[in-house]
Scaffold this motif. Structure first.
Motif, PDB file in Angstrom:
ATOM      1  N   UNK A   1       0.810  -1.224   0.000  1.00  0.00           N
ATOM      2  CA  UNK A   1       0.000   0.000   0.000  1.00  0.00           C
ATOM      3  C   UNK A   1       0.844   1.276   0.000  1.00  0.00           C
ATOM      4  N   UNK A   2       1.942   1.265   0.744  1.00  0.00           N
ATOM      5  CA  UNK A   2       2.798   2.447   0.778  1.00  0.00           C
ATOM      6  C   UNK A   2       3.491   2.643  -0.566  1.00  0.00           C
ATOM      7  N   UNK A   3       3.913   1.560  -1.229  1.00  0.00           N
ATOM      8  CA  UNK A   3       4.528   1.674  -2.556  1.00  0.00           C
ATOM      9  C   UNK A   3       3.538   2.254  -3.554  1.00  0.00           C
ATOM     10  N   UNK A   4       2.276   1.809  -3.485  1.00  0.00           N
ATOM     11  CA  UNK A   4       1.255   2.325  -4.401  1.00  0.00           C
ATOM     12  C   UNK A   4       1.000   3.810  -4.161  1.00  0.00           C
ATOM     13  N   UNK A   5       0.942   4.227  -2.891  1.00  0.00           N
ATOM     14  CA  UNK A   5       0.753   5.638  -2.577  1.00  0.00           C
ATOM     15  C   UNK A   5       1.927   6.468  -3.084  1.00  0.00           C
ATOM     16  N   UNK A   6       3.134   5.997  -2.853  1.00  0.00           N
ATOM     17  CA  UNK A   6       4.321   6.723  -3.324  1.00  0.00           C
ATOM     18  C   UNK A   6       4.303   6.857  -4.847  1.00  0.00           C
ATOM     19  N   UNK A   7       3.941   5.778  -5.536  1.00  0.00           N
ATOM     20  CA  UNK A   7       3.917   5.806  -6.993  1.00  0.00           C
ATOM     21  C   UNK A   7       2.866   6.781  -7.511  1.00  0.00           C
ATOM     22  N   UNK A   8       1.714   6.818  -6.847  1.00  0.00           N
ATOM     23  CA  UNK A   8       0.643   7.700  -7.323  1.00  0.00           C
ATOM     24  C   UNK A   8       0.958   9.171  -7.091  1.00  0.00           C
ATOM     25  N   UNK A   9       1.850   9.484  -6.154  1.00  0.00           N
ATOM     26  CA  UNK A   9       2.179  10.881  -5.876  1.00  0.00           C
ATOM     27  C   UNK A   9       3.596  11.258  -6.303  1.00  0.00           C
ATOM     28  N   UNK A  10       4.313  10.340  -6.893  1.00  0.00           N
ATOM     29  CA  UNK A  10       5.717  10.580  -7.222  1.00  0.00           C
ATOM     30  C   UNK A  10       5.934  11.777  -8.132  1.00  0.00           C
ATOM     31  N   UNK A  11       5.114  11.939  -9.138  1.00  0.00           N
ATOM     32  CA  UNK A  11       5.316  13.008 -10.109  1.00  0.00           C
ATOM     33  C   UNK A  11       4.271  14.095  -9.936  1.00  0.00           C
ATOM     34  N   UNK A  12       3.988  14.443  -8.693  1.00  0.00           N
ATOM     35  CA  UNK A  12       3.020  15.478  -8.378  1.00  0.00           C
ATOM     36  C   UNK A  12       3.623  16.436  -7.353  1.00  0.00           C
ATOM     37  N   UNK A  13       3.130  17.661  -7.377  1.00  0.00           N
ATOM     38  CA  UNK A  13       3.562  18.664  -6.418  1.00  0.00           C
ATOM     39  C   UNK A  13       2.306  19.292  -5.829  1.00  0.00           C
ATOM     40  N   UNK A  14       2.284  19.494  -4.531  1.00  0.00           N
ATOM     41  CA  UNK A  14       1.118  20.036  -3.852  1.00  0.00           C
ATOM     42  C   UNK A  14       1.498  21.285  -3.071  1.00  0.00           C
ATOM     43  N   UNK A  15       0.695  22.337  -3.227  1.00  0.00           N
ATOM     44  CA  UNK A  15       0.822  23.533  -2.406  1.00  0.00           C
ATOM     45  C   UNK A  15      -0.477  23.701  -1.647  1.00  0.00           C
ATOM     46  N   UNK A  16      -0.364  24.002  -0.357  1.00  0.00           N
ATOM     47  CA  UNK A  16      -1.567  24.247   0.451  1.00  0.00           C
ATOM     48  C   UNK A  16      -1.388  25.524   1.271  1.00  0.00           C
ATOM     49  N   UNK A  17      -2.508  26.134   1.585  1.00  0.00           N
ATOM     50  CA  UNK A  17      -2.539  27.253   2.527  1.00  0.00           C
ATOM     51  C   UNK A  17      -3.443  26.801   3.670  1.00  0.00           C
ATOM     52  N   UNK A  18      -2.925  26.885   4.882  1.00  0.00           N
ATOM     53  CA  UNK A  18      -3.689  26.478   6.054  1.00  0.00           C
ATOM     54  C   UNK A  18      -4.167  27.704   6.814  1.00  0.00           C
ATOM     55  N   UNK A  19      -5.302  27.541   7.493  1.00  0.00           N
ATOM     56  CA  UNK A  19      -5.778  28.617   8.361  1.00  0.00           C
ATOM     57  C   UNK A  19      -5.051  28.530   9.700  1.00  0.00           C
TER      58      UNK A  19
END
Length: 177
Positions: free
Chosen positions: A58-76
């Motif tokens: 499961x961790x390998x699948x999660x890593x693979x699905x997010x490997x070529x993605x970048x996320x920016x967030x703004x928190x309150x």
């Protein structure tokens, strides 16, 4: 690098995945001559090699699905996500944005533009030459955000999942100057 130790009579084999940079190169000795294989086998027999961490499926699948993605967030101030922007694909000098959202109570404050702008800057610094996105045709608020950021109209797309067409408008592109 894979080091193995086996007993042919029983069919049992232990496989050890070794990170060459972290483990083998740290051990003094030869590094690149023709006897590397013998040397690695000696290191293994003497217990000088340590196996690398191999995550579960499961961790390998999660890593693979997010490997070529970048996320920016703004928190309150409570640590909850107020706005986010995610690249859904990156590679070959191009990136596609997806997953841009702002919670309703934070809309109209420029947070989507801030997130998308920061994400685009990051993608260009990572080597992207172009960044594209598409959004639902009736989402005027999204269109205004992307217009402010300099995205340009590239055409319309019709996505037809399972026989149901959904019209997306403008496919927008942003290129480095």
């Amino acid at each position: 690098m894979v080091a193995s130790e086996g007993d042919n009579s029983s069919g049992w084999m232990q496989l050890l995945l070794v990170n060459a940079a972290a483990h083998i190169k740290a051990v003094p000795g030869r590094k690149s001559d023709v006897r590397d294989c013998e040397w690695i086998a000696d290191l293994l027999r003497h217990g000088l090699l340590q196996g690398s961490f191999v995550p579960d499926q499961p961790q390998r699948e999660l890593r693979e699905s997010t490997r070529y993605r970048t996320l920016f967030i703004i928190e309150d101030d409570k640590g909850e996500v107020a706005s986010a922007a995610l690249s859904s694909a990156e590679g070959g000098g191009a990136a596609m944005l997806g997953g841009v959202a702002t919670r309703e109570k934070y809309r109209g404050m420029g947070l989507s533009a801030l997130c998308v702008g920061a994400l685009c800057d990051c993608l260009f610094m990572k080597g992207a030459v172009s960044v594209s996105l598409f959004y639902l045709k009736d989402n005027g608020a999204a269109g205004r955000v992307y217009d402010k950021l300099g995205f340009g109209y590239s055409g319309e797309w019709l996505l037809a999942p399972l026989g149901m067409g959904v019209l997306f408008s403008p496919l927008l592109g942003l290129r480095t100057r």
